[in-house]
Design a protein around this motif. Sequence first.
Motif, PDB file in Angstrom:
ATOM      1  N   CYS A  57       5.055   4.099   2.706  1.00  0.00           N
ATOM      2  CA  CYS A  57       3.625   3.968   2.992  1.00  0.00           C
ATOM      3  C   CYS A  57       3.231   4.925   4.116  1.00  0.00           C
ATOM      4  O   CYS A  57       3.864   4.936   5.171  1.00  0.00           O
TER       5      CYS A  57
ATOM      6  N   LEU B 130       6.032  -1.441   7.278  1.00  0.00           N
ATOM      7  CA  LEU B 130       5.826  -1.136   5.861  1.00  0.00           C
ATOM      8  C   LEU B 130       6.822  -0.117   5.326  1.00  0.00           C
ATOM      9  O   LEU B 130       7.015  -0.011   4.115  1.00  0.00           O
TER      10      LEU B 130
ATOM     11  N   ALA C 116      -0.261   0.930  -3.752  1.00  0.00           N
ATOM     12  CA  ALA C 116       0.526   1.936  -4.472  1.00  0.00           C
ATOM     13  C   ALA C 116       0.377   1.803  -5.976  1.00  0.00           C
ATOM     14  O   ALA C 116       0.645   2.761  -6.714  1.00  0.00           O
TER      15      ALA C 116
ATOM     16  N   PRO D 215       0.789  -1.232   0.000  1.00  0.00           N
ATOM     17  CA  PRO D 215       0.000   0.000   0.000  1.00  0.00           C
ATOM     18  C   PRO D 215       0.822   1.284   0.000  1.00  0.00           C
ATOM     19  O   PRO D 215       1.950   1.334   0.491  1.00  0.00           O
ATOM     20  N   ALA D 216       0.204   2.323  -0.544  1.00  0.00           N
ATOM     21  CA  ALA D 216       0.734   3.687  -0.414  1.00  0.00           C
ATOM     22  C   ALA D 216       0.164   4.355   0.818  1.00  0.00           C
ATOM     23  O   ALA D 216       0.738   5.310   1.331  1.00  0.00           O
TER      24      ALA D 216
ATOM     25  N   ALA E  14      -6.314  -0.554   3.336  1.00  0.00           N
ATOM     26  CA  ALA E  14      -5.050  -0.316   2.648  1.00  0.00           C
ATOM     27  C   ALA E  14      -5.308   0.036   1.181  1.00  0.00           C
ATOM     28  O   ALA E  14      -6.097  -0.634   0.507  1.00  0.00           O
TER      29      ALA E  14
END
Length: 397
Positions: free
Chosen positions: A68, A64, A96, A40-41, A93
């Motif tokens: 993130c 992470l 990205a 995830p971003a 989440a």
Amino acid sequence: MHAEMSAKAPSFAPPLTLALTGGPQEVVTAALPALQSCAPALVLIFCPRGSEVRALCAGISDLLGTQCLVLACSSAGGFAYGGYDDEKTVLIAFPARHFRAGAVWLENLTQTPVMEWMRALRPLERLEGAEAFPNHFGVLLIDGASGHEELVTATCEAVIPSLMVVGGSAADGLRFGRTHLALQGEERQVAAVFCRIATDFAIEEIILDHFTPEGDKIVVTDADPENRILRELNAEPAAFEYARLIGVAPEALSPAVFAAHPLIETQGGRHFVRAIRGRDGAGGLSLMSAIETGAILGIGRAESLAERLAARLDAMPAAEMVLGFDCVLRRLAVEQAGEEGRVADLYARHRVAGFSTYGEQHGGFHVNQTFVGLAFRAPARHAPSQDGGDGDAWQHH
């Protein structure tokens, strides 16, 4: 929570939702494999136990890494593709592959340093590395005990007026005590976090309440907006005039009565719900939003919350996920009406996840007893095929 992939590897990665039980370390350990797979971003964390917010945020952020963003807040319960839950921590989440995010603190809310907030927000007028993502929105999380949501929300709207912003006031269950916010493992008090997010997903704002203004117009003849107190309505003590207007004795006023008959403020042809917290002991009413002297109000007549919710969600195209900020007073209304099962079914069918708040933000306004959400639909190139097949859909349960 289960994440099941089709036999064909997904060509896109929709938002991932988890609802997990246990303390911070247990939640972090259980969430890590799915989060690492999601890459995830941004991760949003909504926890019903405020004392765990910082540790949860720090644990996820440390694992992470700096690529993130991790935002966390305390809640009055969460929901994740099902009914309201007072125990589970909800994590959402945003991969990205389809999202970029940037966030800033807005601090010292009770001192209202508007110019400082504006300076803090300026870097988010543009989002670095988001050139390939055409759709932008903001998420605003605010200390729900600060009593200053109106000014923070209006400031964000003034600095970035073209940006769609949704959000919620962090909560403390039904205790209405201290609330908690954290960003990248750091917790700050009497503050807000503003996050700008870019995506190639299609997005749709959902704003919904279950009240209709009725009766004669009511004039606020004396108010203390800074402390959210109504002293007079129609030149009468506010609590007594309110009780008269809804047809109950002043001594019968209670949280259930207030939740069933909120005040409605109309501005620019739109109405906004202004929830009543209680009596202030001097014949006034304590509110969950600020109202100015001279405002014109009405009394809200409640309709079926589940019916309104179903009509709105069932009418929209299918979404990969709906991020929701839902007032805790709406949850109480659902429980009082015995509609928990139907709402849980709607949240499951439409993939709604989020938390119960002390207030909601959208379009530069702070409101109450309102559902504020954002629906995410797959980019056109990943939409389900015309023959009804699921394509490369990644399903969450």
